[in-house]
Design a protein around this motif. Structure first.
Motif, PDB file in Angstrom:
ATOM      1  N   ALA A 179      22.182  69.712  28.123  1.00  0.00           N
ATOM      2  CA  ALA A 179      20.767  69.835  27.792  1.00  0.00           C
ATOM      3  C   ALA A 179      20.043  70.764  28.770  1.00  0.00           C
ATOM      4  O   ALA A 179      19.130  71.498  28.385  1.00  0.00           O
ATOM      5  N   GLU A 180      20.449  70.729  30.042  1.00  0.00           N
ATOM      6  CA  GLU A 180      19.818  71.605  31.028  1.00  0.00           C
ATOM      7  C   GLU A 180      20.119  73.074  30.753  1.00  0.00           C
ATOM      8  O   GLU A 180      19.297  73.954  31.024  1.00  0.00           O
ATOM      9  N   ALA A 181      21.305  73.353  30.218  1.00  0.00           N
ATOM     10  CA  ALA A 181      21.723  74.734  29.988  1.00  0.00           C
ATOM     11  C   ALA A 181      21.243  75.283  28.655  1.00  0.00           C
ATOM     12  O   ALA A 181      21.096  76.504  28.497  1.00  0.00           O
ATOM     13  N   GLN A 182      20.994  74.417  27.697  1.00  0.00           N
ATOM     14  CA  GLN A 182      20.701  74.871  26.336  1.00  0.00           C
ATOM     15  C   GLN A 182      19.433  75.723  26.286  1.00  0.00           C
ATOM     16  O   GLN A 182      18.363  75.314  26.721  1.00  0.00           O
ATOM     17  N   LEU A 199      23.826  78.583  26.127  1.00  0.00           N
ATOM     18  CA  LEU A 199      22.716  79.214  26.846  1.00  0.00           C
ATOM     19  C   LEU A 199      21.785  79.950  25.896  1.00  0.00           C
ATOM     20  O   LEU A 199      20.596  80.109  26.171  1.00  0.00           O
ATOM     21  N   SER A 200      22.309  80.390  24.753  1.00  0.00           N
ATOM     22  CA  SER A 200      21.479  81.060  23.752  1.00  0.00           C
ATOM     23  C   SER A 200      20.649  80.073  22.938  1.00  0.00           C
ATOM     24  O   SER A 200      19.691  80.481  22.274  1.00  0.00           O
ATOM     25  N   MET A 215      30.932  68.448  37.879  1.00  0.00           N
ATOM     26  CA  MET A 215      31.249  68.530  36.453  1.00  0.00           C
ATOM     27  C   MET A 215      29.968  68.399  35.617  1.00  0.00           C
ATOM     28  O   MET A 215      29.089  67.600  35.928  1.00  0.00           O
ATOM     29  N   THR A 216      29.894  69.169  34.572  1.00  0.00           N
ATOM     30  CA  THR A 216      28.747  69.118  33.672  1.00  0.00           C
ATOM     31  C   THR A 216      28.992  68.074  32.588  1.00  0.00           C
ATOM     32  O   THR A 216      30.082  68.016  32.000  1.00  0.00           O
ATOM     33  N   GLU A 217      27.987  67.256  32.321  1.00  0.00           N
ATOM     34  CA  GLU A 217      28.078  66.298  31.225  1.00  0.00           C
ATOM     35  C   GLU A 217      27.951  67.061  29.913  1.00  0.00           C
ATOM     36  O   GLU A 217      26.925  67.695  29.646  1.00  0.00           O
ATOM     37  N   LEU A 218      28.993  67.005  29.069  1.00  0.00           N
ATOM     38  CA  LEU A 218      29.064  67.849  27.881  1.00  0.00           C
ATOM     39  C   LEU A 218      28.537  67.187  26.612  1.00  0.00           C
ATOM     40  O   LEU A 218      28.584  67.789  25.538  1.00  0.00           O
ATOM     41  N   ALA A 219      28.059  65.969  26.710  1.00  0.00           N
ATOM     42  CA  ALA A 219      27.540  65.290  25.512  1.00  0.00           C
ATOM     43  C   ALA A 219      26.367  66.084  24.937  1.00  0.00           C
ATOM     44  O   ALA A 219      25.577  66.684  25.666  1.00  0.00           O
ATOM     45  N   THR A 220      26.285  66.094  23.616  1.00  0.00           N
ATOM     46  CA  THR A 220      25.220  66.830  22.952  1.00  0.00           C
ATOM     47  C   THR A 220      24.789  66.091  21.692  1.00  0.00           C
ATOM     48  O   THR A 220      25.451  65.145  21.244  1.00  0.00           O
ATOM     49  N   GLY A 276      29.565  75.464  37.649  1.00  0.00           N
ATOM     50  CA  GLY A 276      29.441  76.474  38.682  1.00  0.00           C
ATOM     51  C   GLY A 276      28.060  77.094  38.720  1.00  0.00           C
ATOM     52  O   GLY A 276      27.622  77.594  39.772  1.00  0.00           O
ATOM     53  N   MET A 277      27.359  77.074  37.593  1.00  0.00           N
ATOM     54  CA  MET A 277      25.989  77.593  37.537  1.00  0.00           C
ATOM     55  C   MET A 277      24.963  76.539  37.929  1.00  0.00           C
ATOM     56  O   MET A 277      23.761  76.818  37.962  1.00  0.00           O
ATOM     57  N   GLY A 278      25.455  75.316  38.191  1.00  0.00           N
ATOM     58  CA  GLY A 278      24.569  74.264  38.669  1.00  0.00           C
ATOM     59  C   GLY A 278      23.984  73.353  37.610  1.00  0.00           C
ATOM     60  O   GLY A 278      23.128  72.525  37.917  1.00  0.00           O
TER      61      GLY A 278
END
Length: 330
Positions: free
Chosen positions: A300-303, A260-261, A1-6, A293-295
């Motif tokens: 923060a890692e995806a942003q 991601l953008s 699960m991805t941590e969704l805090a932002t 699923g993208m890891g």
């Protein structure tokens, strides 16, 4: 699960999904359901300065037209200068939401004058708003006014508000600026903390049978999202402003694309109006499944991974792709 805090506008959110400005903010139970479904914050519908002014003038006209109808009329009506209409109901609503929801509540302000913007901004801060979202929509209708003059007037409004309040200010933009990065740089210099990309304008259509203008609310679709993605991807890394994407988010993949953008938050309205609070639960599940699923272990890692600054093929964001797309459209 991805941590969704932002982190958005300096506020710590448990989720990037934000209830955008809409009529839903008049329904406390609906907002509570949205928070239970995973909303990280709520943006109230706009407080329109011109609407308040018109209400006040209408009340004054009503009273003044009747104040001398007979010898005792003054005993029935107060003097017009004592009759007060204004932002009280909005401020009371803000206080109620702040104490009832348990997530940050962002007030929204749509003004027409520098004095009006600053006065109402101070009222919103005093009523407990965690932040203020300014809606900049200044219709260019004067052929003698240049784009530069209009933009400088808007930047003056932003500056006047940020100088008067200590809470974060975000600016909701239209997609129609010819040099968006330069204007966003001006917003940052004016003291704002974030930008929202983009406002959706409910413009009048024509009723050909009645030969008159008509207004109809048309909900967004995912087809509107790429315009927002392009702007966020272009701005990411060029500004320290925290960005929110608004318009066209209907699925978890839509929300993941916004992150991601380069967006820190994703405002949702049309999906909520269509499906209710359940849309937030669904989008949260879908977004988490996609990002995990993208890891990505955290938001923060995806942003910004697919922003123009970081994309493996950043030229795809550029105009050259336009010609290639048209050439091979089939």
């Amino acid at each position: 699960m991805t941590e969704l805090a932002t982190r958005w506008l300096g506020l710590e959110l448990s989720s990037p999904l934000v209830v955008g400005a809409s009529p839903l903010t008049d329904d406390l139970d609906a907002l509570k359901a949205c928070v239970d479904a995973g909303a990280g914050a709520v943006v109230m519908h706009s407080l329109f300065e011109e609407q308040l002014v018109e209400e006040q003038l209408a009340a004054h006209r009503f009273i003044d037209s009747r104040i001398n109808m007979d010898a005792e009329a003054r005993s029935f009506f107060p003097e017009s200068e004592l009759f007060e209409m204004g932002s009280d109901s909005y401020l009371q609503r803000l206080e109620l939401l702040r104490h009832s929801l348990g997530v940050p509540v962002v007030a929204s302000l749509n003004g027409i004058s520098t004095g009006g913007w600053t006065r109402h901004a101070r009222e919103l801060e005093a009523a407990g708003a965690h932040a203020i979202e300014l809606n900049l929509y200044d219709l260019a209708s004067d052929p003698e006014e240049t784009a530069e003059a209009l933009e400088q007037r808007q930047l003056s409004v932003v500056r006047s508000v940020t100088e008067q309040v200590s809470i974060p200010v975000s600016v909701k933009l239209s997609p129609f600026y010819s040099a968006l990065p330069a204007f966003v740089a001006g917003i940052e210099e004016s003291g704002a903390r974030g930008v929202v990309l983009f406002n959706r304008f409910y413009q009048p259509d024509m009723d050909l049978d009645e030969l008159e203008l008509s207004r109809e609310v048309v909900l967004s679709s995912s087809a509107e999202l790429p315009l927002r993605l392009h702007a966020a991807a272009m701005l990411y890394g060029q500004t320290s402003l925290e960005m929110a994407v608004s318009g066209g988010v209907h699925s978890g993949d839509d929300a993941a694309k916004a992150i991601l953008s380069g967006a820190s938050a994703v405002q949702v309205v049309s999906a909520l109006l269509s499906e209710g609070a359940g849309a937030l639960s669904r989008i949260t599940r879908e977004m988490n499944a996609r990002l995990s699923g993208m890891g990505y272990r955290s938001l923060a890692e995806a942003q910004g991974v697919l922003s123009m600054a970081n994309a493996p093929n950043a030229r795809t964001w550029e105009r050259l792709n336009y010609a290639r797309l048209l050439h091979g459209w089939k």
